[in-house]
Design a protein around this motif. Structure first.
Motif, short mmCIF file in Angstrom:
data_model
loop_
_atom_site.label_atom_id
_atom_site.label_comp_id
_atom_site.label_asym_id
_atom_site.label_seq_id
_atom_site.Cartn_x
_atom_site.Cartn_y
_atom_site.Cartn_z
N GLY A 189 9.42 -98.83 -22.74
CA GLY A 189 10.23 -98.72 -21.53
C GLY A 189 11.65 -99.19 -21.77
N ALA A 190 11.80 -100.32 -22.45
CA ALA A 190 13.13 -100.86 -22.72
C ALA A 190 13.95 -99.89 -23.56
CB ALA A 190 13.01 -102.21 -23.41
N ALA A 191 13.30 -99.18 -24.48
CA ALA A 191 14.01 -98.27 -25.37
C ALA A 191 14.65 -97.10 -24.62
CB ALA A 191 13.05 -97.73 -26.43
N ALA B 141 11.47 -101.27 -18.75
CA ALA B 141 12.73 -100.57 -18.51
C ALA B 141 13.57 -101.29 -17.46
CB ALA B 141 12.44 -99.14 -18.06
N VAL B 142 12.94 -101.75 -16.39
CA VAL B 142 13.67 -102.46 -15.34
C VAL B 142 14.26 -103.76 -15.88
CG1 VAL B 142 13.43 -103.65 -13.12
CG2 VAL B 142 12.38 -101.39 -13.46
N LEU B 143 13.48 -104.47 -16.68
CA LEU B 143 13.99 -105.72 -17.26
C LEU B 143 15.12 -105.45 -18.24
CD1 LEU B 143 13.88 -108.74 -17.60
CD2 LEU B 143 11.93 -108.47 -19.15
N ALA B 144 14.97 -104.44 -19.08
CA ALA B 144 16.03 -104.10 -20.04
C ALA B 144 17.30 -103.66 -19.31
CB ALA B 144 15.55 -103.01 -20.98
N ALA B 145 17.14 -102.91 -18.23
CA ALA B 145 18.30 -102.49 -17.44
C ALA B 145 19.03 -103.71 -16.88
CB ALA B 145 17.86 -101.56 -16.32
N ILE C 5 14.62 -110.59 -9.98
CA ILE C 5 14.55 -109.38 -10.77
C ILE C 5 14.96 -108.14 -9.97
CG2 ILE C 5 12.10 -109.00 -10.27
CD1 ILE C 5 13.98 -108.08 -13.52
N THR C 6 14.80 -108.16 -8.67
CA THR C 6 15.12 -106.97 -7.87
C THR C 6 16.58 -106.90 -7.44
OG1 THR C 6 14.44 -108.07 -5.82
CG2 THR C 6 12.77 -106.77 -6.99
N GLU C 7 17.40 -107.86 -7.84
CA GLU C 7 18.78 -107.88 -7.37
C GLU C 7 19.61 -106.71 -7.88
OE1 GLU C 7 20.30 -111.69 -8.43
OE2 GLU C 7 19.19 -112.75 -6.85
N HIS C 8 19.20 -106.10 -9.01
CA HIS C 8 19.93 -104.94 -9.52
C HIS C 8 19.23 -103.63 -9.16
CE1 HIS C 8 16.79 -105.18 -12.50
NE2 HIS C 8 17.26 -104.16 -13.19
N ARG D 162 22.79 -104.88 -17.31
CA ARG D 162 23.46 -104.74 -16.02
C ARG D 162 23.57 -103.29 -15.57
NH1 ARG D 162 25.93 -109.33 -18.31
NH2 ARG D 162 26.05 -111.12 -16.88
N VAL D 163 22.52 -102.55 -15.78
CA VAL D 163 22.45 -101.16 -15.32
C VAL D 163 21.71 -101.12 -13.99
CG1 VAL D 163 21.60 -98.83 -15.83
CG2 VAL D 163 22.44 -100.29 -17.69
N PRO D 164 22.30 -100.61 -12.93
CA PRO D 164 21.58 -100.51 -11.65
C PRO D 164 20.37 -99.58 -11.76
CG PRO D 164 23.94 -100.17 -11.36
CD PRO D 164 23.68 -100.13 -12.82
N VAL D 165 19.33 -99.91 -11.02
CA VAL D 165 18.08 -99.16 -11.06
C VAL D 165 17.73 -98.67 -9.66
CG1 VAL D 165 15.58 -99.32 -11.44
CG2 VAL D 165 17.17 -100.40 -13.06
N ILE D 166 17.25 -97.43 -9.55
CA ILE D 166 16.64 -96.95 -8.31
C ILE D 166 15.15 -96.83 -8.56
CG2 ILE D 166 16.56 -95.22 -6.49
CD1 ILE D 166 19.34 -94.36 -7.17
N LEU D 167 14.36 -97.60 -7.82
CA LEU D 167 12.92 -97.53 -7.90
C LEU D 167 12.42 -96.38 -7.05
CD1 LEU D 167 12.14 -101.34 -7.44
CD2 LEU D 167 12.16 -100.06 -9.60
N ASP D 168 11.29 -95.81 -7.44
CA ASP D 168 10.72 -94.68 -6.71
C ASP D 168 9.67 -95.19 -5.71
OD1 ASP D 168 10.49 -91.89 -6.13
OD2 ASP D 168 8.68 -91.81 -7.35
N GLY D 169 8.44 -94.81 -5.89
CA GLY D 169 7.42 -95.11 -4.90
C GLY D 169 6.60 -96.35 -5.18
#
Length: 338
Positions: A147-149, A237-241, A269-272, A245-252
């Motif tokens: 995921g991080a990759a 992936a979320v942790l690596a983002a 962890i959800t701040e980004h 400092r890459v913003p993430v949009i979570l889905d469902g």
């Protein structure tokens, strides 16, 4: 490259989360106050622009390169009849993604996002978590690193999605272990199982929770014992983002459930992250509350694949366009600026 070679490296990363750039946040907030509109009149669009400014560390953020990353995995607990579809559908849908024929292909194109698909040992389903851990320590670390990759340098936005027949069951189990509650509270119909199938899902989740009740209640152990490869990959992936400092949009529900063990260990962890939408899955609304996220959309969607988050990305683009493209009061010669 192995991003999380050891459990300690994962734990250390989760415990040391970087924050948004406060100077950029302040600059974007000041700019919003100067734009030719009543302050606050664009509602959440203003908040989104300021949010992105902080994580991109620039007053006028932009999405020059956004990515949808779909992670796919299969689950041993499907042997309990918890899904309306067989595990083979996961492989077939990955082929559909790769050929460009799925909903997420159309939606990511419409949102101007590149799409990457990461299948994870689809020929080796995870173990049945009612009898033991779903993954070994090595398997879980490999999934986290996969995921991080997917979070390459240069990304301005990451949208996470998943494909895995039966994965609403481990998602419910992860959420219950992270935030409390029984299978009945968190389990939903997923892809459309009947009443008997729903009852089986509840029993499977409760059995899994009981089986692992004595295990260490850490993010890693929760993920490896009750999760799946694609779910652990989303967490990675979320942790690596966050580290980049890459913003993430979570889905469902499933992508949010992947974050639940991390949030139970470190709520920051959800701040980004933004919640793209609230799906029709029973537990998603309650889970968003636990994650302290307000969804951008409520469209009665329940597809997965990152589909709701991809639609929400167009809202984000609108927010950033207004923020960067509007004139200030001074520029327009309009009275009312500060």
């Amino acid at each position: 490259m192995t991003f999380f070679p050891t459990i300690q490296s994962f734990d250390d990363a989760l415990a040391s989360l970087p924050s948004a750039d406060m100077r950029a946040t302040a600059a974007a907030t000041w700019r919003q106050a100067q734009l030719t509109k009543p302050e606050g009149s664009l509602g959440r669009l203003e908040e989104i622009a300021i949010f992105f400014a902080g994580w991109q560390a620039r007053e006028r953020p932009a999405i020059e390169r956004g990515r949808v990353a779909i992670f796919a995995g299969n689950h041993g607990i499907t042997d309990h009849g918890v899904s309306a579809f067989p595990p083979e559908v996961t492989i077939e849908m990955v082929r559909n993604f790769e050929r460009g024929g799925a909903a997420i292909n159309a939606l990511s194109t419409a949102a101007g996002l590149e799409l990457t698909v990461v299948p994870l040992a689809l020929d080796r389903p995870t173990a049945d978590f009612t009898t033991g851990p779903a993954m070994s320590e090595t398997e879980c670390l490999e999934a986290l690193s996969a995921g991080a990759a997917a979070v390459e340098d240069g990304l301005d936005l990451l949208v996470v999605g998943e494909m895995g027949i039966g994965n609403t069951t481990p998602a419910a189990a992860l959420t219950a272990r992270s935030f409390g509650g029984t299978g009945r509270y968190w389990v939903g119909t997923g892809t459309g199982i009947d009443f008997e199938g729903l009852a089986r899902k509840v029993r499977v989740v409760d059995a899994g929770l009981a089986r692992h009740a004595g295990a260490p209640n850490t993010a890693f152990e929760t993920l490896r014992r009750l999760g799946g490869r694609e779910i652990a990959a989303i967490a990675g992936a979320v942790l690596a983002a966050r580290l980049k400092r890459v913003p993430v949009i979570l889905d469902g529900f499933i992508t949010c459930a992947a974050v639940a063990p991390l949030a139970a260990a470190n709520a920051a962890i959800t701040e980004h992250c933004l919640a793209g939408h609230c799906s029709m899955e029973q537990g998603h609304h309650a889970l968003l509350d636990r994650l302290r996220l307000e969804p951008l959309l409520r469209l009665s969607m329940r597809l997965g694949e990152g589909s709701g988050a991809a639609v929400a990305a167009q809202i984000v683009r609108s927010a950033l366009a207004a923020h960067a493209g509007m004139a200030t009061f001074a520029e327009a010669g309009v009275s009312g600026g500060q």
